[in-house]
Design an enzyme around this catalytic site. Structure first.
Site, PDB file in Angstrom:
ATOM      1  N   ASP A  43       0.837  -1.215   0.000  1.00  0.00           N
ATOM      2  CA  ASP A  43       0.000   0.000   0.000  1.00  0.00           C
ATOM      3  C   ASP A  43       0.868   1.261   0.000  1.00  0.00           C
ATOM      4  O   ASP A  43       0.740   2.121   0.881  1.00  0.00           O
ATOM      5  CB  ASP A  43      -0.938   0.032   1.211  1.00  0.00           C
ATOM      6  CG  ASP A  43      -1.816  -1.196   1.309  1.00  0.00           C
ATOM      7  OD1 ASP A  43      -2.329  -1.634   0.271  1.00  0.00           O
ATOM      8  OD2 ASP A  43      -1.981  -1.723   2.433  1.00  0.00           O
ATOM      9  N   ASN A 165     -16.839   1.618   4.744  1.00  0.00           N
ATOM     10  CA  ASN A 165     -15.694   1.197   5.542  1.00  0.00           C
ATOM     11  C   ASN A 165     -14.647   2.305   5.525  1.00  0.00           C
ATOM     12  O   ASN A 165     -14.152   2.682   4.463  1.00  0.00           O
ATOM     13  CB  ASN A 165     -15.105  -0.097   4.975  1.00  0.00           C
ATOM     14  CG  ASN A 165     -14.142  -0.769   5.942  1.00  0.00           C
ATOM     15  OD1 ASN A 165     -13.952  -0.334   7.068  1.00  0.00           O
ATOM     16  ND2 ASN A 165     -13.517  -1.850   5.491  1.00  0.00           N
ATOM     17  N   PHE A 186     -14.877  -2.138  -0.274  1.00  0.00           N
ATOM     18  CA  PHE A 186     -16.027  -3.039  -0.279  1.00  0.00           C
ATOM     19  C   PHE A 186     -17.284  -2.269   0.164  1.00  0.00           C
ATOM     20  O   PHE A 186     -17.455  -1.120  -0.199  1.00  0.00           O
ATOM     21  CB  PHE A 186     -15.772  -4.258   0.608  1.00  0.00           C
ATOM     22  CG  PHE A 186     -14.814  -5.254   0.010  1.00  0.00           C
ATOM     23  CD1 PHE A 186     -15.277  -6.422  -0.566  1.00  0.00           C
ATOM     24  CD2 PHE A 186     -13.450  -5.027   0.016  1.00  0.00           C
ATOM     25  CE1 PHE A 186     -14.404  -7.350  -1.113  1.00  0.00           C
ATOM     26  CE2 PHE A 186     -12.564  -5.944  -0.519  1.00  0.00           C
ATOM     27  CZ  PHE A 186     -13.049  -7.110  -1.088  1.00  0.00           C
ATOM     28  N   GLU A 221     -11.336  -0.586  -3.794  1.00  0.00           N
ATOM     29  CA  GLU A 221     -10.680   0.087  -2.672  1.00  0.00           C
ATOM     30  C   GLU A 221      -9.463   0.859  -3.176  1.00  0.00           C
ATOM     31  O   GLU A 221      -9.247   1.004  -4.384  1.00  0.00           O
ATOM     32  CB  GLU A 221     -10.273  -0.928  -1.597  1.00  0.00           C
ATOM     33  CG  GLU A 221      -9.402  -2.065  -2.101  1.00  0.00           C
ATOM     34  CD  GLU A 221      -9.253  -3.189  -1.083  1.00  0.00           C
ATOM     35  OE1 GLU A 221      -9.979  -3.181  -0.066  1.00  0.00           O
ATOM     36  OE2 GLU A 221      -8.402  -4.073  -1.312  1.00  0.00           O
TER      37      GLU A 221
END
Length: 336
Positions: A43, A165, A186, A221
């Protein structure tokens, strides 16, 4: 030959001659740089300050107990490990979330004036009991990227009662001076809320939430937004990360006239309805590219992302590559 038919053929030939050259495709572009040194990261978020580069990534258990990992580079190609930001998860996490996360996820770094902002998230797999936090640094030095940070605590959170989220934050500073936070994974997908540019927090508690991308609960995402020639580009990851060589991550993009959307892909499909044009998918040993962030640098627009290296047991590694633009205004990457 019939004169009308002859005239038609001549005009057709002339039309071919004056057609504009087709935009370069990925195979015609310069290859993506071959990075060297210690590129193990997940990431990634990259910033350039004073000509040097720093990359921040998801923490891992070990000597830093899940703290944000840091790499540094003099030119964005050769990378060196620079440790982490502190040790462990921020102390406020358990009080806000009701549980103790094991590591800090998906940091996102940017600069506004003399302050560097680093957003991060805290969660656990499969849960939307999640939180986004913020660190700031008023004296950031890319040679010592783990130093000088002050934790500002909670910015935004979600609970199992919410339909979103609160992970994978990305701060977008628009050319009009306003700032925004994109986030989501998600559930109902990618969201956007406005920030106070100076503090980095929500401009007000009830600021509107804009829906940017979604797949009816499916995998979308790692959003980031890049402004280019009056348009906004939303990059996201589709499908599954974090499975090593079994990962199916791939990078998608859409374009909008306003930062709030709607973002449409090349076929005109709204990303809020599952659209997203493919930028990069698994290629050779580069498995499951994703977790990407677009960033402006002195070298031009760049895309940082991770992939799982099939030649190294599926280790997650950094790639940091130039973005090229087609004649009709779409971003592309060179070949791997």
């Amino acid at each position: 030959m019939d004169r009308a038919l002859w005239t038609a053929r001549v005009l057709a030939c002339l039309a071919i001659l004056v057609l504009p050259a087709a935009p370069l495709r990925a195979a015609d572009l310069p290859p993506q740089p071959r990075l060297t040194g210690d590129t193990r990261i997940h990431d990634p978020s990259v910033i350039e300050v004073d000509g040097r580069y720093a990359a921040f990534g998801t923490g891992e258990q070990g000597i830093y107990r899940g703290a944000i990992k840091v790499k540094t580079s003099p030119e964005g190609v050769n990378w060196t490990d620079a440790g982490a930001i502190g040790k462990g998860v921020p102390k406020w996490a358990i009080g806000s979330l009701g549980y103790q996360p094991t590591n800090v996820w998906a940091p996102s770094v940017s600069r506004r004036g003399g302050t560097v902002f680093l957003y991060y998230c805290l969660s656990s797999f499969g849960s939307n009991a999640s939180a986004i936090g913020l660190m700031t640094n008023a004296s950031f030095d890319a040679r010592k990227p783990g130093e000088g940070w002050q934790d500002q605590g909670l910015v935004l959170m979600s609970t199992p009662r919410d339909d979103f989220n609160a992970i994978d934050p990305f701060r977008a500073d628009a050319s009009d001076g306003r700032a925004y936070l994109a986030f989501g994974s998600f559930w109902s997908g990618i969201k956007l809320r406005e920030l106070d540019p100076a503090t980095g927090r929500l401009i007000k508690e009830d600021t509107p939430t804009f829906a940017l991308a979604g797949r009816q609960g499916g995998a979308v995402e790692a959003s980031s937004i890049l402004e280019h020639q009056g348009k906004f580009y939303l990059f996201v990851s589709f499908d599954q990360c974090c499975k090593g060589m079994a990962s199916t991550y791939n990078i998608r993009v859409g374009r909008a006239d306003r930062i709030q959307g709607p973002y449409l892909d090349r076929d005109g499909k709204d990303m809020a309805q599952g659209g997203g044009s493919l930028v990069l998918a698994t290629t050779g040993r580069f498995i499951g590219p994703g977790g990407q962030e677009a960033v402006k640098t002195s070298k031009g627009d760049m895309l940082a992302y991770h992939y799982y290296d099939a030649d190294d047991g599926g280790a997650s590694k950094l790639q940091f590559s130039p973005l090229f633009w087609t004649a009709d205004g779409w971003p592309e990457l060179g070949p791997l």
